[in-house]
Design a protein around this motif. Sequence first.
Motif, PDB file in Angstrom:
ATOM      1  N   TYR A 182       0.860  -1.179   0.000  1.00 41.29           N
ATOM      2  CA  TYR A 182       0.000   0.000   0.000  1.00 41.29           C
ATOM      3  C   TYR A 182       0.901   1.235   0.000  1.00 41.29           C
ATOM      4  CZ  TYR A 182      -4.001  -2.937   1.321  1.00 41.29           C
ATOM      5  OH  TYR A 182      -4.997  -3.888   1.354  1.00 41.29           O
ATOM      6  N   ILE A 183       0.545   2.249  -0.804  1.00 41.45           N
ATOM      7  CA  ILE A 183       1.316   3.492  -0.862  1.00 41.45           C
ATOM      8  C   ILE A 183       0.361   4.681  -0.822  1.00 41.45           C
ATOM      9  CG2 ILE A 183       2.945   4.899  -2.190  1.00 41.45           C
ATOM     10  CD1 ILE A 183       3.984   2.385  -3.498  1.00 41.45           C
ATOM     11  N   GLN A 184       0.648   5.602   0.072  1.00 41.28           N
ATOM     12  CA  GLN A 184      -0.075   6.871   0.081  1.00 41.28           C
ATOM     13  C   GLN A 184       0.629   7.784  -0.911  1.00 41.28           C
ATOM     14  OE1 GLN A 184      -0.447   8.640   3.947  1.00 41.28           O
ATOM     15  NE2 GLN A 184      -1.701  10.347   3.233  1.00 41.28           N
ATOM     16  N   SER A 185       0.129   7.831  -2.135  1.00 39.59           N
ATOM     17  CA  SER A 185       0.846   8.476  -3.239  1.00 39.59           C
ATOM     18  C   SER A 185       0.026   9.605  -3.840  1.00 39.59           C
ATOM     19  CB  SER A 185       1.151   7.438  -4.329  1.00 39.59           C
ATOM     20  OG  SER A 185       1.737   8.042  -5.456  1.00 39.59           O
ATOM     21  N   ASP A 186       0.727  10.681  -4.233  1.00 38.02           N
ATOM     22  CA  ASP A 186       0.072  11.743  -4.999  1.00 38.02           C
ATOM     23  C   ASP A 186       0.198  11.496  -6.499  1.00 38.02           C
ATOM     24  OD1 ASP A 186       2.702  12.325  -5.585  1.00 38.02           O
ATOM     25  OD2 ASP A 186       2.745  14.233  -4.510  1.00 38.02           O
ATOM     26  N   LYS A 187       0.850  10.382  -6.856  1.00 37.59           N
ATOM     27  CA  LYS A 187       0.988   9.929  -8.242  1.00 37.59           C
ATOM     28  C   LYS A 187       1.754  10.921  -9.119  1.00 37.59           C
ATOM     29  CE  LYS A 187      -3.480   7.541  -7.967  1.00 37.59           C
ATOM     30  NZ  LYS A 187      -4.767   7.307  -8.648  1.00 37.59           N
ATOM     31  N   LYS A 188       2.572  11.755  -8.495  1.00 36.61           N
ATOM     32  CA  LYS A 188       3.273  12.800  -9.240  1.00 36.61           C
ATOM     33  C   LYS A 188       4.198  12.225 -10.303  1.00 36.61           C
ATOM     34  CE  LYS A 188       6.388  16.759  -8.663  1.00 36.61           C
ATOM     35  NZ  LYS A 188       7.168  17.575  -7.699  1.00 36.61           N
ATOM     36  N   LEU A 216       0.193   5.529 -14.090  1.00 34.07           N
ATOM     37  CA  LEU A 216      -0.885   5.861 -13.168  1.00 34.07           C
ATOM     38  C   LEU A 216      -1.830   6.895 -13.762  1.00 34.07           C
ATOM     39  CD1 LEU A 216       1.208   6.177  -9.883  1.00 34.07           C
ATOM     40  CD2 LEU A 216      -0.051   4.173 -10.711  1.00 34.07           C
ATOM     41  N   ALA A 217      -3.064   6.857 -13.289  1.00 36.54           N
ATOM     42  CA  ALA A 217      -4.036   7.873 -13.664  1.00 36.54           C
ATOM     43  C   ALA A 217      -3.687   9.192 -12.984  1.00 36.54           C
ATOM     44  CB  ALA A 217      -5.443   7.426 -13.263  1.00 36.54           C
ATOM     45  N   LYS A 218      -4.090  10.287 -13.587  1.00 34.00           N
ATOM     46  CA  LYS A 218      -3.788  11.607 -13.024  1.00 34.00           C
ATOM     47  C   LYS A 218      -4.955  12.086 -12.172  1.00 34.00           C
ATOM     48  CE  LYS A 218      -0.749  12.776 -16.885  1.00 34.00           C
ATOM     49  NZ  LYS A 218      -0.494  13.712 -18.013  1.00 34.00           N
ATOM     50  N   ASP A 219      -5.280  11.304 -11.160  1.00 35.88           N
ATOM     51  CA  ASP A 219      -6.367  11.670 -10.252  1.00 35.88           C
ATOM     52  C   ASP A 219      -6.080  11.067  -8.890  1.00 35.88           C
ATOM     53  OD1 ASP A 219      -7.134   8.926 -10.310  1.00 35.88           O
ATOM     54  OD2 ASP A 219      -8.416   9.283 -12.033  1.00 35.88           O
ATOM     55  N   ASP A 220      -7.015  11.240  -7.950  1.00 35.47           N
ATOM     56  CA  ASP A 220      -6.805  10.734  -6.597  1.00 35.47           C
ATOM     57  C   ASP A 220      -7.544   9.431  -6.333  1.00 35.47           C
ATOM     58  OD1 ASP A 220      -9.364  11.672  -6.632  1.00 35.47           O
ATOM     59  OD2 ASP A 220      -9.164  13.029  -4.919  1.00 35.47           O
ATOM     60  N   SER A 221      -7.894   8.718  -7.403  1.00 31.04           N
ATOM     61  CA  SER A 221      -8.580   7.440  -7.245  1.00 31.04           C
ATOM     62  C   SER A 221      -7.636   6.395  -6.678  1.00 31.04           C
ATOM     63  CB  SER A 221      -9.115   6.960  -8.591  1.00 31.04           C
ATOM     64  OG  SER A 221      -8.031   6.732  -9.492  1.00 31.04           O
ATOM     65  N   VAL A 222      -8.218   5.337  -6.097  1.00 28.79           N
ATOM     66  CA  VAL A 222      -7.429   4.215  -5.601  1.00 28.79           C
ATOM     67  C   VAL A 222      -7.172   3.260  -6.767  1.00 28.79           C
ATOM     68  CG1 VAL A 222      -7.349   2.257  -4.028  1.00 28.79           C
ATOM     69  CG2 VAL A 222      -8.373   4.425  -3.282  1.00 28.79           C
ATOM     70  N   GLU A 223      -5.902   2.976  -7.026  1.00 29.27           N
ATOM     71  CA  GLU A 223      -5.538   2.083  -8.122  1.00 29.27           C
ATOM     72  C   GLU A 223      -4.873   0.825  -7.574  1.00 29.27           C
ATOM     73  OE1 GLU A 223      -3.641   3.821 -11.615  1.00 29.27           O
ATOM     74  OE2 GLU A 223      -3.935   5.810 -10.725  1.00 29.27           O
ATOM     75  N   GLN A 224      -5.232  -0.312  -8.153  1.00 30.48           N
ATOM     76  CA  GLN A 224      -4.569  -1.569  -7.808  1.00 30.48           C
ATOM     77  C   GLN A 224      -3.751  -2.046  -8.992  1.00 30.48           C
ATOM     78  OE1 GLN A 224      -6.878  -4.663  -5.946  1.00 30.48           O
ATOM     79  NE2 GLN A 224      -5.393  -6.262  -6.458  1.00 30.48           N
ATOM     80  N   HIS A 225      -2.468  -2.262  -8.745  1.00 28.10           N
ATOM     81  CA  HIS A 225      -1.566  -2.758  -9.780  1.00 28.10           C
ATOM     82  C   HIS A 225      -0.781  -3.936  -9.206  1.00 28.10           C
ATOM     83  CE1 HIS A 225      -2.455   0.503 -12.516  1.00 28.10           C
ATOM     84  NE2 HIS A 225      -2.266   1.373 -11.525  1.00 28.10           N
ATOM     85  N   ASP A 226      -1.000  -5.100  -9.788  1.00 34.16           N
ATOM     86  CA  ASP A 226      -0.363  -6.332  -9.325  1.00 34.16           C
ATOM     87  C   ASP A 226       0.818  -6.674 -10.234  1.00 34.16           C
ATOM     88  OD1 ASP A 226      -2.484  -6.585  -7.441  1.00 34.16           O
ATOM     89  OD2 ASP A 226      -3.729  -7.464  -9.011  1.00 34.16           O
ATOM     90  N   PHE A 227       1.838  -7.279  -9.655  1.00 24.82           N
ATOM     91  CA  PHE A 227       3.039  -7.660 -10.400  1.00 24.82           C
ATOM     92  C   PHE A 227       3.244  -9.160 -10.307  1.00 24.82           C
ATOM     93  CE2 PHE A 227       3.617  -3.264  -9.144  1.00 24.82           C
ATOM     94  CZ  PHE A 227       4.128  -2.675 -10.282  1.00 24.82           C
ATOM     95  N   GLU A 228       3.251  -9.823 -11.454  1.00 17.83           N
ATOM     96  CA  GLU A 228       3.509 -11.264 -11.490  1.00 17.83           C
ATOM     97  C   GLU A 228       4.945 -11.497 -11.938  1.00 17.83           C
ATOM     98  OE1 GLU A 228       1.706 -15.442 -13.312  1.00 17.83           O
ATOM     99  OE2 GLU A 228       0.966 -13.512 -14.053  1.00 17.83           O
ATOM    100  N   LEU A 229       5.687 -12.268 -11.175  1.00 20.07           N
ATOM    101  CA  LEU A 229       7.088 -12.553 -11.459  1.00 20.07           C
ATOM    102  C   LEU A 229       7.273 -14.009 -11.846  1.00 20.07           C
ATOM    103  CD1 LEU A 229       8.785 -10.641  -8.502  1.00 20.07           C
ATOM    104  CD2 LEU A 229       8.113  -9.769 -10.730  1.00 20.07           C
ATOM    105  N   THR A 230       8.390 -14.284 -12.474  1.00 16.45           N
ATOM    106  CA  THR A 230       8.782 -15.649 -12.824  1.00 16.45           C
ATOM    107  C   THR A 230      10.104 -15.961 -12.144  1.00 16.45           C
ATOM    108  OG1 THR A 230       7.708 -15.474 -14.989  1.00 16.45           O
ATOM    109  CG2 THR A 230       9.339 -17.232 -14.705  1.00 16.45           C
ATOM    110  N   ALA A 231      10.170 -17.087 -11.466  1.00 18.68           N
ATOM    111  CA  ALA A 231      11.408 -17.468 -10.784  1.00 18.68           C
ATOM    112  C   ALA A 231      12.457 -17.900 -11.805  1.00 18.68           C
ATOM    113  CB  ALA A 231      11.135 -18.596  -9.795  1.00 18.68           C
TER     114      ALA A 231
END
Length: 661
Positions: A182-188, A216-231
């Motif tokens: 979780y990040i409290q971000s201004d998305k700057k 990221l979107a240029k707004d204050d909405s909550v965004e979910q971004h998941d990262f899938e990795l490969t070993a």
Amino acid sequence: MKTLLKTIGIVSTLIGSSFLFQNCSEKESIPEGIIPPTDSVSSKIEIKNFSIEAQIHTSPDSTVTMQGEGFLQSDTVALISETAANNTYALPLASVTKQSADIVMPKNIVSDTYQLWLKRETDSCRLGKTTLIIEKAVDLNIPDIAGMTLKGVVYCENKPLPNVVVSDGYNVVQTDEQGRYYIQSDKKSGFVFISVPGNYEVAVKDNNQPVFFYRLAKDDSVEQHDFELTATDNTNHVLLALADMHLANRNNDLSQFKLKFLPDLNTTVEKYRSEGKKVYGLTLGDMTWDQYWYSNRYDLSKYLITIKSVDLPIFNCTGNHDNNPYCADDWQAEQAYKDIIGPTYYSFNLGNAHYIVLDNIQYINTGASQGTIGKRNYNKKLTEDQLSWLKKDLATVTDKNAPLFVAMHAQLYANPTSLPQKNTISMSGGSTLVNYLKEFTNAHVITGHTHINYTIEPSNQLIEHNIAAVCATWWWTGKNGYANNHICKDGSPGGYKIFSINDNDVKWLYKGIKEEESKQFRSYDLNQCHITAEAFAPKSTEAEMGAYSDTYGTKNNKNEILVNVWGYDPEWKVEMTENGKPLEVTRVVAKDPLHIISYEAKRLNVGATPTADFVSCATAHMFKATASNATSTVEIKVTDRFGNTYSETMNRPKSLSCSMK
């Protein structure tokens, strides 16, 4: 995902060449529908060569493959818990071959020790037992937290990955045990990105662009971004550092790039892959040339198309020429890079090594406006925002003895052009950077920008590799009708640096394009290095040529040998002998005569004035010795810091020509 069951601890009775499984007992807890025979030997089920591991790591919905001959598609396998009476599962066979059968783990399966029973119509038999360790599947349905505008999950093979570093370019956090961040971000910054952990990889697009970030979107909405990795195991890997391509659709650059550089790079990639190493690329900025973005219709998007044929994950770094020349503001000018390439600063890991990519160009571009290219001036500077982020990123690196690489476009230390060598920081924020790196014992700064090679080692814990250009002298010397070679301002061949990292061990060498790795120096018989217009620029004048010929404009009869060792650092050794007798070798600062005749002379010969930034420069990786006469043979031996030796038998007189030999 499939789990293979192998022979460990099988309960069976051997009859002929088959295993007849038995040991059924009415005292055992049997699920409904599984009917053990009254006499365990009376079961008619016969499975040959069945095998099962004592312990299996699996997960819900995963396929488990059982080895054995004699399974039928209509069979059912029951898993009966040894610890919980109600914890039983009846599983139909998902698929059957002559040698195996598959079952799929149910969604509600839990870790436990299970008896395995096989049911066939009204007959049943016990196969054996195993302990299932159920890996928790990743849960992507994570709740919002008040004030947190970014969230997501980092996972691999449906399993959450804890302690992965995630950032928005200002805040730096790590994933929890469930792989969540979780990040409290201004998305700057416009991005959220992960510092890809060692021994993992992200997906790549268009053959070679690692997808380690989201826009990221240029707004204050909550965004979910998941990262899938490969070993993957990249503990033993190679990094190819690629500086200053300067692609601009001019000087036959695209054909030189495709016909010379790309085949050379692909050959290097295959060489190291054949040795079992993982190979990655990292550009060091100036992939393009801002001055020609619009007039020649070649910008960063065209660069991505040109580099697409390289089967190599390539991380990118921005340079001063990768900014929009119509913008007179650094933040606005770099938006094109962000839109096309990605973040201008970030980090990633390969094996034990931590890599940091920075943007040390503050683009000013005085006088620019839409449709008008400005002066394209800039400062070499690390902004306070970057330094703040850098400090947080470095704090996540726990092993201070592991290799640490900081990559950026412009040099940290100036080219040393006086002896004894002085180490002078040449960019704003450089002292802060050096201070941040003091706690690391194996730190490397890798830079480009200068189109020359030099090495600065201010301490035994830090070394800067300023790396010469892929484009050499902006593709001029290989242009049609010119010198038909590829040489940089300091006489280095155009090329790139190869870093080989295995655990905490780091080795490196500079490789010239179309040159063998063993080619690490060039020698000159200074008796033959007399540069005149008559010899090298017959359409020019001696006065014009004399302005660029340096000391080579005067005939030299001192029997001196000059050796240009482009990969030199203080741990290298340069030796020369004449008839078995050692000659005194002195390190000197000098210009390379081959570059003078390959660039300055060729430009003068077509009536052009050599561009000031492109002309030959003085370099301190030159070495001189004096022979006893003009015709003796001189043996040259160069030993690098890793004990590798490079040698040449110099037969004299050796003439000066545009040959790179």
